[in-house]
Design a protein around this motif. Structure first.
Motif, PDB file in Angstrom:
ATOM      1  N   TYR A   1       1.165  -1.314   0.319  1.00 42.77           N
ATOM      2  CA  TYR A   1       0.241  -0.105  -0.098  1.00 42.77           C
ATOM      3  C   TYR A   1       0.904   1.109   0.038  1.00 42.77           C
ATOM      4  O   TYR A   1       1.911   1.841   0.973  1.00 42.77           O
ATOM      5  CB  TYR A   1      -0.732  -0.062   1.064  1.00 42.77           C
ATOM      6  CG  TYR A   1      -1.880  -0.941   1.054  1.00 42.77           C
ATOM      7  CD1 TYR A   1      -2.549  -1.326   0.292  1.00 42.77           C
ATOM      8  CD2 TYR A   1      -1.855  -2.335   2.617  1.00 42.77           C
ATOM      9  CE1 TYR A   1      -3.187  -2.752  -0.010  1.00 42.77           C
ATOM     10  CE2 TYR A   1      -2.871  -3.099   2.968  1.00 42.77           C
ATOM     11  CZ  TYR A   1      -3.696  -3.437   1.454  1.00 42.77           C
ATOM     12  OH  TYR A   1      -4.013  -4.593   1.334  1.00 42.77           O
ATOM     13  N   LEU A   2       1.062   1.877  -0.870  1.00 45.83           N
ATOM     14  CA  LEU A   2       1.623   3.336  -1.344  1.00 45.83           C
ATOM     15  C   LEU A   2       0.609   4.041  -1.271  1.00 45.83           C
ATOM     16  O   LEU A   2      -0.659   4.142  -0.927  1.00 45.83           O
ATOM     17  CB  LEU A   2       2.851   3.007  -2.846  1.00 45.83           C
ATOM     18  CG  LEU A   2       3.263   2.743  -2.773  1.00 45.83           C
ATOM     19  CD1 LEU A   2       3.931   2.080  -4.000  1.00 45.83           C
ATOM     20  CD2 LEU A   2       4.315   1.848  -1.630  1.00 45.83           C
ATOM     21  N   PRO A   3       1.261   5.723  -1.443  1.00 47.21           N
ATOM     22  CA  PRO A   3       0.498   6.914  -1.191  1.00 47.21           C
ATOM     23  C   PRO A   3      -1.044   7.146  -1.580  1.00 47.21           C
ATOM     24  O   PRO A   3      -0.356   6.517  -3.592  1.00 47.21           O
ATOM     25  CB  PRO A   3       1.239   7.665  -0.598  1.00 47.21           C
ATOM     26  CG  PRO A   3       2.410   7.662  -0.675  1.00 47.21           C
ATOM     27  CD  PRO A   3       2.440   6.071  -1.188  1.00 47.21           C
ATOM     28  N   ALA A   4      -1.797   7.325  -1.746  1.00 46.47           N
ATOM     29  CA  ALA A   4      -3.070   7.285  -2.137  1.00 46.47           C
ATOM     30  C   ALA A   4      -3.764   8.885  -2.257  1.00 46.47           C
ATOM     31  O   ALA A   4      -2.786   9.344  -0.942  1.00 46.47           O
ATOM     32  CB  ALA A   4      -3.848   5.839  -2.226  1.00 46.47           C
ATOM     33  N   PRO A   5      -4.920   8.997  -3.791  1.00 48.02           N
ATOM     34  CA  PRO A   5      -4.932  10.448  -3.417  1.00 48.02           C
ATOM     35  C   PRO A   5      -6.144  10.212  -2.227  1.00 48.02           C
ATOM     36  O   PRO A   5      -6.898  10.021  -1.875  1.00 48.02           O
ATOM     37  CB  PRO A   5      -5.427  10.682  -4.428  1.00 48.02           C
ATOM     38  CG  PRO A   5      -5.780   9.282  -4.881  1.00 48.02           C
ATOM     39  CD  PRO A   5      -4.862   8.314  -4.476  1.00 48.02           C
ATOM     40  N   VAL A   6      -6.010  11.811  -0.981  1.00 47.57           N
ATOM     41  CA  VAL A   6      -7.080  12.276  -0.545  1.00 47.57           C
ATOM     42  C   VAL A   6      -7.417  13.847  -0.269  1.00 47.57           C
ATOM     43  O   VAL A   6      -6.498  14.459  -0.466  1.00 47.57           O
ATOM     44  CB  VAL A   6      -6.629  11.761   1.155  1.00 47.57           C
ATOM     45  CG1 VAL A   6      -5.054  12.038   1.638  1.00 47.57           C
ATOM     46  CG2 VAL A   6      -8.038  12.190   2.111  1.00 47.57           C
ATOM     47  N   ARG A   7      -8.489  14.047  -0.542  1.00 51.62           N
ATOM     48  CA  ARG A   7      -8.931  16.062  -0.347  1.00 51.62           C
ATOM     49  C   ARG A   7      -8.720  15.978   0.669  1.00 51.62           C
ATOM     50  O   ARG A   7      -9.023  16.348   2.622  1.00 51.62           O
ATOM     51  CB  ARG A   7     -10.465  15.583  -0.772  1.00 51.62           C
ATOM     52  CG  ARG A   7     -10.733  16.711  -0.326  1.00 51.62           C
ATOM     53  CD  ARG A   7     -11.074  17.625  -1.897  1.00 51.62           C
ATOM     54  NE  ARG A   7     -11.557  17.281  -3.353  1.00 51.62           N
ATOM     55  CZ  ARG A   7     -10.750  17.603  -4.254  1.00 51.62           C
ATOM     56  NH1 ARG A   7     -10.072  18.834  -4.220  1.00 51.62           N
ATOM     57  NH2 ARG A   7     -11.353  16.623  -5.310  1.00 51.62           N
ATOM     58  N   VAL A   8      -8.021  17.725   0.725  1.00 55.36           N
ATOM     59  CA  VAL A   8      -7.961  18.053   2.220  1.00 55.36           C
ATOM     60  C   VAL A   8      -7.962  19.909   1.662  1.00 55.36           C
ATOM     61  O   VAL A   8      -7.382  20.489   0.888  1.00 55.36           O
ATOM     62  CB  VAL A   8      -6.556  17.635   2.582  1.00 55.36           C
ATOM     63  CG1 VAL A   8      -5.498  18.860   3.847  1.00 55.36           C
ATOM     64  CG2 VAL A   8      -6.011  16.759   2.426  1.00 55.36           C
ATOM     65  N   THR A   9      -8.902  20.161   2.792  1.00 50.23           N
ATOM     66  CA  THR A   9      -9.242  21.308   3.010  1.00 50.23           C
ATOM     67  C   THR A   9      -8.953  22.094   4.130  1.00 50.23           C
ATOM     68  O   THR A   9      -8.232  20.939   5.343  1.00 50.23           O
ATOM     69  CB  THR A   9     -11.075  21.939   2.470  1.00 50.23           C
ATOM     70  OG1 THR A   9     -11.120  20.773   4.434  1.00 50.23           O
ATOM     71  CG2 THR A   9     -10.788  20.947   1.588  1.00 50.23           C
ATOM     72  N   GLY A  10      -8.887  23.030   4.383  1.00 48.81           N
ATOM     73  CA  GLY A  10      -8.267  24.014   4.863  1.00 48.81           C
ATOM     74  C   GLY A  10      -7.191  24.633   5.502  1.00 48.81           C
ATOM     75  O   GLY A  10      -6.631  24.686   3.987  1.00 48.81           O
ATOM     76  N   ARG A  11      -6.714  25.198   6.932  1.00 50.02           N
ATOM     77  CA  ARG A  11      -5.232  25.476   6.052  1.00 50.02           C
ATOM     78  C   ARG A  11      -4.664  24.255   6.245  1.00 50.02           C
ATOM     79  O   ARG A  11      -4.866  23.255   7.041  1.00 50.02           O
ATOM     80  CB  ARG A  11      -4.759  26.936   7.390  1.00 50.02           C
ATOM     81  CG  ARG A  11      -6.004  27.531   6.956  1.00 50.02           C
ATOM     82  CD  ARG A  11      -5.783  28.649   8.115  1.00 50.02           C
ATOM     83  NE  ARG A  11      -6.445  28.027   9.296  1.00 50.02           N
ATOM     84  CZ  ARG A  11      -5.445  27.756  10.978  1.00 50.02           C
ATOM     85  NH1 ARG A  11      -4.307  27.821  10.449  1.00 50.02           N
ATOM     86  NH2 ARG A  11      -6.129  27.283  11.988  1.00 50.02           N
ATOM     87  N   ASN A  12      -2.719  24.492   6.038  1.00 47.92           N
ATOM     88  CA  ASN A  12      -1.880  24.011   6.481  1.00 47.92           C
ATOM     89  C   ASN A  12      -1.643  23.402   7.970  1.00 47.92           C
ATOM     90  O   ASN A  12      -1.261  22.082   8.245  1.00 47.92           O
ATOM     91  CB  ASN A  12      -0.505  24.417   6.301  1.00 47.92           C
ATOM     92  CG  ASN A  12      -0.571  24.652   4.255  1.00 47.92           C
ATOM     93  OD1 ASN A  12      -0.664  23.423   3.980  1.00 47.92           O
ATOM     94  ND2 ASN A  12      -0.473  24.961   3.957  1.00 47.92           N
TER      95      ASN A  12
END
Length: 822
Positions: free
Chosen positions: A256-267
């Motif tokens: 299992y390698l990195p996969a896309p995820v939605r990130v909102t907000g601030r760092n």
């Protein structure tokens, strides 16, 4: 045969995790007092826990089941002070201890052992992390974990600590067979073990497992398949024993390698959420339509590999262990193992994820069009890319196809100890010699693909045509090279690391005081050769080759990476001295205070071969300091145990040198770190109830960086302030119930201290009932509340499109098993 048997039991037999539980005991949890727990790992000789001036934890076979592990790395999370990023499947975990950095991957400063010898001499070989070649099953008697201290001097390349899996040896007759399956995920497994004394002072033990299934994420095929068998036989003699043991591991486990995820907000305050069509809990780029991988092998010959092999360790090992006490205070011990190790690593890494139109335009220019390249809709034009899978995304995938041709390891540890009465005290003197040879022979065979973003095991590759209708890809292949990584990384190693390490130790006990000191000198010889355009002395490494043999050169075949015929030598030596000194004061029988200072080191292996440290013409070191990274540690603490209560506390202060290379970012590192903190571990036992737990607070900082000065003063990536674990358990008569809490506070995804990885708490539960004297049925739930937890992210800040490539823990999985005690 096994599959048929499991299918027949399908209605009755339910689930198993990575390791089976011990039979239910009617007299409560089997937990020994510390003055009865004998530690054998990373010490001159065995000692009870309270008398050692090192921080050490143990996990028994019975305790392992309560953790509900789906991999060996998930077990390590239950060890205080150990940060085990167990999100890679059944291997490829990043493991560190007490703030020591994970600057690239694997377990650089920590050694994983089986029965006192290393699984691999280096824990962070690229695409060959040591845990890939390690499986935990019914063969395990207990796990010992030594953090810091004498780990620097009783093993090579392990200044951070040693985790040792100790096998059963058949001293007591018994065993079990267990059948299981996942309830909400596809996996079937059978475990067995049996051992017993034999006439003539012999004992034996044999055990293993076989499993098959899709695994905890939706891969679309049987992504986990294989098993192992281990055996040993022991002859007890008047003054010791001689033991022979063997292991055969042939297993395939999805990576299992990195996969896309939605990130909102601030760092600094982000919110992570699954994308439509791709769940962080069980999604993966693996697919039934993405199995065959056409590439060039190490001889530049076209071959087709199976991406579905994932992490495929093949290990055949034999070993010898002997202990003799000839008299007059002498003890001689010998450990030897030869392991023939090979296999491969194959996984899909998203170099970029963006809207379908943006990806098509970036590769095919304005007016580019897309169509399915594989799967049931192959050849069908995607007329509305923005609606594709409900997310409108495409991924630029790099296939991490790595042939592990030769990782053979041979090791021998010989030591002699003499016990003497001296000045009213007891003096033990130890001398020994450790010899090992570790081969690293690998080929990196990367290519570049374009895929839809779909996490249900049915993702298809996508073809792109430019505005004039000319193909940019062919059957989803954009380049027969790592085009999305600037065509780097077509590499080949064939290097041998030979190490000789004499060591000596003394242990003196007088009244309530115990002094322990040890010294080790590691001398290494590195010989071999490497090939790759990355070395800068063999051209671009690209050619036009008819890879698929159809008589024409397609667009991706114009970007075919080849290994140059000229190989560069590797020829250098190194040496370093490690030492450790500790003092223990027994305030009273149940309370001890200790302090220790250690200087250890870790020799760098394959990760520096293509960097500025090694001259590609001569093979010698350009920078002699790059061969070895030194770790200095100060520890002080207490150990208390009385009437079922145990409490252990350690303050630690560590400085670490780090020179490394990270494959996914193509970054070289040359820096120093500082970390200090407090590690607490406790246990409580009252009748059938038991509670164990631990918490580690760490303050870590980058204190110098020769290549990226801007990160000085920052917290190292993925280093949380707090990590903690707690395991309550209750046993009574015919049943046992337990839970396991694993938690971490937030951390930074990268060293720039930008994007945060949120903290999370994961709860695992275990229930076992014993309806008949020799039959036990168990139910276990991993990640009961289905929390989302992210262990790493490739992006240093939130990208403009809000899509971060991250690696997450698995969502909730439920399993059950039936076990027959023999």
């Amino acid at each position: 045969m096994v599959k048929a048997l499991l299918s027949g039991l399908g209605g009755v037999v339910l689930a198993s995790g990575a390791i089976a539980a011990e039979p239910v005991a009617s007299n409560g949890p089997r937990q020994e007092a510390d003055d009865q727990i004998i530690i054998v790992t990373a010490l001159a000789r065995s000692q009870n826990r309270l008398d050692t001036s090192v921080s050490v934890s143990t996990l028994s076979a019975a305790q392992l089941a309560i953790v509900v592990p789906r991999s060996t790395a998930e077990i390590f999370r239950d060890l205080p002070g150990v940060r085990s990023e167990s999100s890679g499947g059944e291997g490829n975990a990043n493991i560190a201890v007490r703030g020591l950095p994970i600057a690239s991957g694997g377990a650089k400063y920590l050694q994983l052992q089986e029965d006192g010898l290393p699984v691999l001499q280096f824990g962070d070989i690229t695409f060959a992390n040591a845990d890939i070649f390690l499986r935990t099953d019914m063969n395990v008697q207990k796990i010992e974990a030594v953090r810091g201290g004498s780990a620097s001097t009783f093993a090579s390349n392990s200044p951070g600590g040693v985790i040792n899996l100790i096998s059963k040896t058949g001293d007591r007759e018994g065993g079990a067979i267990q059948f299981g399956a996942g309830l909400d995920y596809d996996e079937y497994r059978v475990d067995m073990d049996y051992g017993a004394p034999l006439p003539g002072d012999w004992t034996f033990h044999v055990g293993g497992f076989y499993r098959r299934g899709e695994g905890p994420r939706d891969a679309g095929f049987a992504a986990n398949r294989g098993g192992q068998i281990k055996a040993n036989v022991t002859k007890k003699i008047a003054n010791g024993f001689v033991r022979l043991y063997a292991k055969f591991l042939d297993d395939r486990a999805i990576a299992y390698l990195p996969a896309p995820v939605r990130v909102t907000g601030r760092n600094g305050d982000p919110h992570y959420a699954s994308l439509p069509g791709f769940s962080t809990a069980d999604g993966t780029f693996a697919s039934r339509y993405l199995r065959q991988h056409l590439t060039l092998d190490g001889n530049n010959t076209p071959v087709t590999d199976d991406i579905g092999d994932g992490m495929h360790p093949l290990v055949k090992s034999i070993g010898l262990e002997a202990r003799l006490e000839p008299g007059d205070g002498w003890t001689i011990s010998e450990r030897f193992r030869f392991a023939a190790i090979s296999g491969n690593f194959a996984g899909l890494f998203p170099a970029a994820v963006d809207s379908a139109s943006a990806v098509a335009t970036s590769l095919g220019g304005a007016g580019a069009t897309i169509a399915y390249a594989t799967g049931p809709q192959a050849g069908t034009v995607i007329a509305n890319p923005a609606a594709l899978n409900g997310n409108g995304l495409l991924a630029k995938l790099t296939v991490f196809d790595t042939r592990l041709n030769n990782l053979d390891n041979i090791a021998n540890d010989l030591r002699a100890t003499r016990d003497l009465d001296l000045g009213g005290g007891r003096l033990s003197l130890t001398g020994g010699l450790f010899l090992t040879r570790q081969t690293i022979g690998t080929d990196w065979l990367w290519t570049s693909l374009v895929s839809e973003v779909r996490g249900d095991g049915s993702a298809a590759l996508v073809d792109i045509r430019d505005g004039n209708g000319r193909p940019v890809t062919e059957k989803g292949v954009y380049a027969y090279s790592a085009a999305f990584f600037d065509n780097c990384c077509r590499r080949s190693y064939d290097v041998t690391y030979t190490i000789a390490a004499p060591f000596a130790a003394l242990n003196f006990t007088h009244d309530r005081w115990t002094f322990a000191g040890s010294l080790r000198w590691d001398k290494g010889w590195v010989r071999g050769s490497v090939a790759g355009a990355d070395l800068g002395n063999t051209g671009t490494g690209l050619a036009m080759i008819d890879v698929n043999g159809n008589g024409t050169i397609s667009a991706p075949e114009r970007q075919t990476a080849i290994l140059p015929a000229v190989r560069s030598p590797v020829h250098y030596d190194y040496d370093y001295v490690s030492w450790s000194a500790g003092l223990t004061y027994k305030v009273k029988p149940e309370l001890a205070l200790f302090a220790r200072y250690s200087r250890g080191a870790r020799a760098n292996a394959d990760r520096i071969l293509f960097g500025p440290a090694v001259n590609p013409v001569t093979g010698g070191l350009v920078d002699a300091d790059a061969a070895v990274d030194v770790v200095r540690q100060t520890e002080a603490g207490f150990k208390y145990r009385d009437r079922g209560v145990g409490l252990y506390g350690t303050f630690f202060y560590t400085t670490t040198e780090e020179q490394n290379f990270e494959a996914t970012t193509q970054r070289f590192l040359d820096r120093r770190y500082r970390a200090y903190g407090i590690e607490l571990e406790g246990s409580y036992r009252n009748g059938g109830f038991g509670l164990t737990g631990g918490v580690t607070w760490t303050d870590a900082k980058i204190i110098s960086d020769q290549l990226i000065p801007a990160v000085v003063g920052n917290v190292p990536r993925r280093q949380a302030r707090f990590i903690y674990q707690m395991t309550p358990q209750y046993q009574h008569g015919w049943f046992t119930v337990g839970a396991n809490l694993i938690g971490t506070t937030g951390s930074y995804a990268q060293d720039n201290d930008g994007l945060r990885l949120p903290g999370y708490r994961e709860v695992n539960t275990f229930v076992q009932v014993q309806p008949l004297p020799r039959v036990a049925v168990s139910l276990s739930v991993n990640n009961l509340f289905d929390v989302a937890g992210f262990t790493e992210a490739e992006d240093a800040t939130i990208p403009a499109n809000g899509i971060v490539r991250a690696r997450s823990i698995n969502g909730r999985t439920v399993s059950a098993a039936v076990k027959f005690t023999l």
